[in-house]
Motif scaffolding. Sequence first.
Motif, short mmCIF file in Angstrom:
data_model
loop_
_atom_site.label_atom_id
_atom_site.label_comp_id
_atom_site.label_asym_id
_atom_site.label_seq_id
_atom_site.Cartn_x
_atom_site.Cartn_y
_atom_site.Cartn_z
N MET A 1 -13.02 -19.42 8.38
CA MET A 1 -13.40 -20.26 9.24
C MET A 1 -13.26 -20.19 10.73
O MET A 1 -13.30 -20.76 11.53
N ASN A 2 -13.56 -18.82 11.03
CA ASN A 2 -13.59 -18.26 12.46
C ASN A 2 -14.80 -18.94 13.19
O ASN A 2 -14.61 -19.23 14.35
N LYS B 1 -6.15 -26.68 6.37
CA LYS B 1 -7.45 -26.83 5.53
C LYS B 1 -7.37 -25.59 4.68
O LYS B 1 -7.66 -25.72 3.34
N ALA B 2 -6.79 -24.45 4.83
CA ALA B 2 -6.89 -23.41 4.20
C ALA B 2 -6.11 -23.66 2.89
O ALA B 2 -6.33 -23.30 1.54
N ALA C 1 -14.60 -22.41 2.66
CA ALA C 1 -14.05 -22.51 3.73
C ALA C 1 -15.10 -22.61 4.96
O ALA C 1 -14.80 -23.04 6.18
N GLU D 1 -4.92 -23.24 15.19
CA GLU D 1 -4.31 -22.50 14.07
C GLU D 1 -3.79 -23.42 13.00
O GLU D 1 -3.85 -23.10 11.79
N LEU E 1 -4.16 -16.24 1.80
CA LEU E 1 -4.36 -17.25 2.66
C LEU E 1 -5.15 -16.59 3.89
O LEU E 1 -6.26 -17.51 4.53
N GLU E 2 -5.03 -15.55 4.32
CA GLU E 2 -5.77 -14.96 5.25
C GLU E 2 -7.38 -14.91 4.86
O GLU E 2 -8.41 -14.81 5.78
N LYS F 1 -8.62 -18.34 5.78
CA LYS F 1 -8.80 -18.61 7.04
C LYS F 1 -9.69 -17.71 7.79
O LYS F 1 -10.62 -18.10 8.82
N ARG G 1 -13.00 -19.06 -0.31
CA ARG G 1 -13.24 -18.48 1.04
C ARG G 1 -14.81 -19.02 1.19
O ARG G 1 -15.00 -19.46 2.19
N ILE H 1 -6.34 -25.45 10.95
CA ILE H 1 -7.20 -24.16 9.98
C ILE H 1 -6.19 -23.83 8.74
O ILE H 1 -6.53 -24.01 7.78
N GLU H 2 -4.85 -23.53 9.28
CA GLU H 2 -4.09 -23.11 8.16
C GLU H 2 -3.98 -24.38 6.95
O GLU H 2 -3.88 -24.21 5.83
#
Length: 273
Positions: A115-116, A143-144, A179, A137, A108-109, A112, A176, A140-141
């Motif tokens: 998407m920064n 969407k991830a 994203a 947050e 997951l990270e 994410k 990724r 974004i989560e």
Amino acid sequence: MNEQSNNITGTKEPVLKAQHLGIIFGGLKAVDDFCLEIGESELVGLIGPNGAGKTTVFNMLTGVYQPTEGSFYLCGEKMNGKKTHQVVAAGIARTFQNIRLFKKLTVLENVKVAMNMYMHYSLASSILRLPRYWKEEIEIEEKAYELLDIVHLRDKADFIAENLPYGQQRRLEIARALATGMKLLLLDEPAAGMNPTETAELLDIINVIRDKFHISVLLIEHDMSLVMKICERIQVIDYGVTIASGKPEEIANNPKVIEAYLGKDDEEVALPC
């Protein structure tokens, strides 16, 4: 209708327009006079023998290398001179021959972190955990997780990336890239090292991605069966020079392409479809 609007898709500008791209390393031309247009939602293959210059093309399109000749455009915007992070922000994302994940982060990270650029809360908001921080947050989560659903990795969200099997790491790298919210996705040998079952699943995922997000895809791949099944058009380069371009069936029977892959032979052969 003017020349700009009269392209493959009939839209005003192609998603990618590469004009006479070339690059020289130490006096050696690695790529010469490379031209390519890709329309919206189009899936194009870039193939050629080992060392033909395929990944060098990708590196030019993503700002890793700066072309010494020619120019390229994303939806009409000139991209020459942009750094890699600027290219990504503009809308071009890629995967790599050798998987490049944040190995110690969770699945997951890994998604994410891509998407920064879409995060707008301040440092103070993140330290104090203010409402804007939590709102972004959560968004974004969500969407991830949606992207992990597409690559069939939602149930692996809390796994450390390096602990995933090889084929799943490949799919995570694609998630990724998605994203970043790109317009053009460059896939560099995504099926490398996969077994037939994993390759078939990858083919389905690429089609879903293209249909769901309406993005354009440029694919480098040595698995000719995958290329012939999934690509609408194929461009072939050898020693940095384009030797053929056309539909899969045209490429499979092109004498120049067959010679580049198999060498000269008096017998009539064709690449696998």
